[in-house]
Design a protein around this motif. Structure first.
Motif, PDB file in Angstrom:
ATOM      1  N   LEU A  81       0.856  -1.184   0.000  1.00 33.34           N
ATOM      2  CA  LEU A  81       0.000   0.000   0.000  1.00 33.34           C
ATOM      3  C   LEU A  81       0.893   1.235   0.000  1.00 33.34           C
TER       4      LEU A  81
ATOM      5  N   ASP B 132       1.303   5.272   0.240  1.00 28.50           N
ATOM      6  CA  ASP B 132       0.608   6.443   0.798  1.00 28.50           C
ATOM      7  C   ASP B 132       1.395   7.689   0.430  1.00 28.50           C
TER       8      ASP B 132
ATOM      9  N   LEU C 127      -4.396   4.248   8.969  1.00 20.94           N
ATOM     10  CA  LEU C 127      -3.321   3.516   8.297  1.00 20.94           C
ATOM     11  C   LEU C 127      -2.559   2.643   9.284  1.00 20.94           C
TER      12      LEU C 127
ATOM     13  N   TYR D 286      -2.185  -1.350   9.046  1.00 20.80           N
ATOM     14  CA  TYR D 286      -0.857  -1.975   9.027  1.00 20.80           C
ATOM     15  C   TYR D 286      -0.718  -3.024  10.132  1.00 20.80           C
TER      16      TYR D 286
ATOM     17  N   HIS E  28      -0.189  -6.680   8.694  1.00 25.64           N
ATOM     18  CA  HIS E  28       1.237  -6.795   8.370  1.00 25.64           C
ATOM     19  C   HIS E  28       1.695  -8.257   8.377  1.00 25.64           C
TER      20      HIS E  28
ATOM     21  N   LEU F 209       3.513  -1.361   3.973  1.00 26.27           N
ATOM     22  CA  LEU F 209       3.055   0.007   3.740  1.00 26.27           C
ATOM     23  C   LEU F 209       4.277   0.864   3.431  1.00 26.27           C
TER      24      LEU F 209
ATOM     25  N   TRP G 105       6.486   1.794   9.304  1.00 23.00           N
ATOM     26  CA  TRP G 105       6.607   1.261   7.960  1.00 23.00           C
ATOM     27  C   TRP G 105       7.689   2.009   7.183  1.00 23.00           C
TER      28      TRP G 105
END
Length: 911
Positions: free
Chosen positions: A800, A802, A818, A822, A826, A832, A855
């Motif tokens: 993902l 961001d 988020l 995560y 995860h 992420l 992340w």
């Protein structure tokens, strides 16, 4: 030989040094040199080690012997060549130093400016060294030595490699001189270097070195005003780094040494410093007590006894003890608070009215102390204009709560009160809230949005201040929120109850009634023991997630919106002194503007600015001072509102509304910005039909600004983008993006212009990012930790992306979601990757230091390249990539991505 005063030889250099020291940023750029510097210092003079002492002596002799050639060699390397030192007489060299000091460093980036500043200082040091070695007049040599000391210290702050070691060694060499002037300067310089090292590495060993240097200074120097100013400066610096124990020890040694000084003024100054150290001790013990330290209360009592042991305790000491009494009272330690109140009263009663403010606070405390067991009906009119009749709730259990719409803790308590009212009202429980707003419009706006089912008693229209209220005076209210719980017999059974504590007390009262055939019995009014903090009444600390309890760090007192009424504010190092005039407060606010960003973002900074501004607005009619106060209050409330602080947003809008109709351009323009921001933020959750109209209003606002938009306008820009992202019609959405982006492109502000380039059709990435769906996507770069990132690192995982920025409100708001995403996925194979689009790397570093995000992060040029590759036009943008490396979803909202993520993880389970 004044080492404290800033003179023309060092000019802006010393200003820079002072600012950096205040910020706690010393050696922030020294990087890998830190470890070697630490070793050099730790092994040069650690007490108790003969080996290290011998090594230090040998090193000192070697350094002294080779000082000329070695220093010349060091000066001949690095960036100093940019400003070669000319040949000339000592006077000509001093003129050269002065010209360097007047020169503004060059560069287009912070790094270039810093490097140029270092080059200027190195040239200045070399010129000063030539004067020292010449046959110049002794007075001219002293000037050169002073200049060199100040410049070498500035170089340690700016990050020149080995600067701290060189500065310390130079001071050591000077201290060995047979010239008494040189030796004094050397000892003081070495002390300053030792303090610098301790603040960089606050270890026990380096702390001992500092204290030994302190003792040597006090032993060998004449105890005059010059030495006292240097020592005072170092003590205050240590205080600013919150090393209060060390500062206290230094202050005590200074106070004792100067107690026998011949000059009465110097003795008084030293005594003030000594008292300052004891007040710091008091704050430390108070903090420990409120934090649950088993010995904290006893240590607090001992510290108080020491202060009161003086024949004539100062007003500052009495106020500090009174603060501690109020803190322990509001925290539930009533035995301790009662004892402290009694001790202060005994002292004040013998002073013939010298302490009127303290006397008034003691009267209010006595009112609160005597509340339990009394019947004090609330009187006045409700918000609807009706006369409130206490008889209507006779025989009920009643919670009387004092609050205001401008006090965040009051507002955060309301959801809990609504829940308690719904649960216990059928059983005979009522709430009466006494509102202390002096602006009826603010209360009306709040009640329109959040209707309350219980009576709201309003402040008399004649009241000039929020606590100028008969009910507040009757209950001794000095801080809000304040609450009192009343039994069915009409008598107060408890005070200072919040959150879950109210529910527990209600269950006790109602349960007792049930056990006694519903006959009310007196509540236990025994104050809690002082052994451990009572969990049901102690306000939560800053890390608490329990929003039902009021945050006392934001509590509001009668002295100001955010005065030092609680433990956090008591320890707030930024608050302006209570005795400052309006002119002095204005100077204080202007000085606060000059503080580095890292200082301005610290807890307590905004509260101190708002407090000083309010004091000016309440007490001064001088227009220039009022304008400074208004602009500063708006600036810092807006800054924190942009960072997601809801309480700051509420205070900002309340203050902005009070300025409606102000025609001064600077005030009018700011208020217009804040009103438009609120409109856009409200529209984000409003009907879709109004989106384009509101977005157009924002675009017209930016059109009117032209090239004058700054980082203050980034919140409006990012909120407008968030609003436009709700539009389903991609063509219309992109038209708005193009228009807004082109308007932002005109800005002279790099961050704003950069955001405009992303939004506008002129961006290299003009295609919509949604076209990526179904396409493979890979990239590489270097993380902010300096680790190479290759796509192979995440092959076979769900990724993902961001795209975000620290100044983007919607981006920051999405971070908790988020993090939750995560942490939940995860282990199932989710990675992420954050791609930060800030132009200012310092902002990113500060954000990540305060908000641990576990992340991968890319920033700068690497992140910008990926943004171009993905056609990113708005922040936040989230791109979900499946295990096969293909884009499966693009969105601006975490909720949308979460559903897609569940599908990917379900259909592509981890192998």
């Amino acid at each position: 030989m004044d080492l404290v005063q800033m003179n023309c030889r060092v000019g802006w250099w010393l200003s820079t040094v002072c600012l950096l020291w205040a910020a706690g940023m010393i050696f922030a750029t020294t990087g890998c040199n830190r470890a070697s510097t630490d070793d050099d210092l730790a092994h040069s003079s650690t007490p108790g080690s003969e080996a290290t002492e011998s090594a230090a002596q040998a090193n000192d002799e070697t350094e002294r012997a080779a000082d000329g050639e070695a220093a010349e060699a060091r000066a001949d390397s690095g960036p100093k060549d940019k400003y070669p030192v000319p040949d000339g007489t000592p006077s000509e060299l001093l003129d050269f130093i002065n010209r360097l000091a007047e020169r503004v460093p060059e560069g287009s980036t912070p790094e270039e400016i810093n490097a140029d500043q270092i080059a200027l200082m190195i040239a200045s040091c070399k010129a000063a060294e030539r004067i020292e070695k010449s046959d110049a007049d002794p007075s001219l040599k002293i000037v050169a030595v002073e200049s060199r000391i100040e410049t070498m210290r500035a170089l340690t702050v700016l990050g020149k490699p080995d600067a701290l070691t060189e500065f310390r060694q130079y001071g050591e060499n000077l201290s060995q001189s047979e010239n008494s002037d040189y030796s004094q300067l050397g000892r003081l310089a070495k002390l300053q270097a030792d303090v610098d090292a301790f603040l960089l590495y606050p270890t026990t060993e380096l702390g001992e070195i500092v204290l030994r240097s302190f003792d040597i200074t006090l032993e060998k120097e004449s105890l005059d005003s010059t030495v006292l100013r240097v020592l005072t400066s170092e003590i205050r610096k240590v205080e600013s780094f919150r090393q209060l124990e060390m500062a206290s020890e230094m202050a005590q040694r200074t106070g004792k040494a100067f107690a026998s000084a011949d000059d009465a003024q110097i003795r008084d100054q030293a005594q003030t410093m000594f008292e300052r150290s004891r007040l710091n001790d008091l704050k430390d013990h108070l903090f420990a007590a409120m934090s649950g330290d088993a010995t904290g209360l006893e240590s607090l009592q001992q510290a108080v006894q020491g202060l009161l042991g003086d024949p004539h305790p100062s007003s500052n000491a009495l106020k500090a003890i009174l603060d501690a009494a109020e803190q322990t009272e509001f925290g539930g330690f009533r035995d301790t608070s009662n004892d402290l109140y009694d001790k202060i009263r005994d002292v004040v009663s013998k002073t013939d009215g010298e302490h009127s403010e303290i006397t008034e606070r003691l009267k209010m405390a006595e009112t609160r102390r005597s509340l339990i067991g009394k019947s004090i009906p609330v009187i006045g009119k409700t918000f609807d204009g009706e006369i409130f009749d206490w008889e209507n709730i006779k025989d009920h259990i009643v919670l009387v709560t004092f609050w205001s719409t401008y006090a965040g803790p009051s507002i955060r308590e309301i959801p809990t009160l609504l829940s308690l009212y719904e649960e216990f009202h059928p059983k005979g429980f009522d709430i009466v809230s006494v509102n202390l707003d002096t602006e009826p419009d603010e209360l009306k706006r709040f009640l329109d949005q959040t209707p309350l089912p219980w009576p709201v008693i309003v402040t008399d229209g004649n009241a000039s201040e929020k606590f100028d209220n008969a009910n507040a005076k009757g209950y001794g209210v000095r801080m809000i929120p304040f609450s009192a719980l009343i039994g069915r017999d009409g008598k107060i059974v408890d005070i200072h109850v919040y959150g879950d504590a109210i529910k527990e007390r209600l269950q006790e009262l109602i349960g007792t009634e049930a056990d006694n055939d519903k006959e009310a019995t007196p509540a236990d009014t025994t104050p809690p023991a002082d052994t451990t903090p009572p969990a049901d009444t102690t306000p939560p600390d800053d890390q608490s997630d329990d929003s039902s309890q009021p945050d006392k760090s934001d509590a509001t007192t009668e002295d100001g919106d955010q005065a030092a009424a609680t433990i956090d504010e008591t320890l707030n190092p930024y608050l302006a002194s209570a005795d400052l005039s309006a002119a002095q407060l204005a100077d204080y606010l202007l000085n606060m503007e000059e503080k580095p960003r890292v200082i301005q973002l610290r807890a307590g900074f905004r509260a101190a600015v708002v407090d000083a501004a309010d004091r000016i607005l309440n007490d001064s009619s001088e227009e220039r001072y009022r304008l400074i106060a208004i602009e500063n209050k708006l600036q810092y409330l807006h800054r924190d509102a942009c960072l997601g602080d809801n309480d700051a947003q509420h205070q900002l809008m309340a203050f902005a509304r009070s300025l409606a109709g102000d025609e001064r351009p600077r005030i009018h323009d700011r208020v217009a910005l804040y009103n438009l921001e609120e409109r856009v933020l409200t529209a984000i959750d409003g009907p879709v039909e109004g989106i384009q109209e509101t977005a157009t209003a924002a675009e017209e606002f930016f059109e009117g600004l032209g090239d004058k938009s700054t980082e203050d306008h980034l919140r409006l820009a990012s909120a407008t983008v968030d609003l436009l992202n709700r539009l389903e019609d991609g063509t219309v959405r992109n038209e708005h993006f193009d228009r807004l982006g082109n308007l932002l492109l005109k800005s002279s502000d790099k961050q704003v212009s950069r955001y405009g380039r992303r939004l506008s059709g002129s961006s290299e990435a003009s295609s919509p990012s949604s076209q990526l769906v179904g396409q493979p996507l890979q990239f590489s770069g270097t993380t902010i930790d300096g680790i190479a990132f290759n796509w192979e690192n995440v092959t076979g995982k769900v990724v993902l992306l961001d795209f975000w920025a620290t100044w983007c409100g919607p981006c920051r708001a999405a971070m908790p979601e988020l993090r939750d995403l995560y942490e939940r996925h995860h282990e199932a194979g989710l990675e992420l990757v954050g791609l930060n689009m800030d132009a200012d790397e310092e902002s990113l570093a500060e954000f990540l230091e305060e908000n641990s995000l576990p992340w991968i992060h890319l920033a700068g040029e690497d992140a910008s390249k990926v943004a171009d590759q993905c056609h990113i036009r708005a922040y936040p943008t989230l791109i979900l990539i499946d295990r096969e490396g293909k884009v499966t979803a693009v969105s601006h909202r975490v909720a949308d991505i979460a559903g897609k993520l569940d599908d990917v993880l379900k259909h592509q389970p981890q192998q």
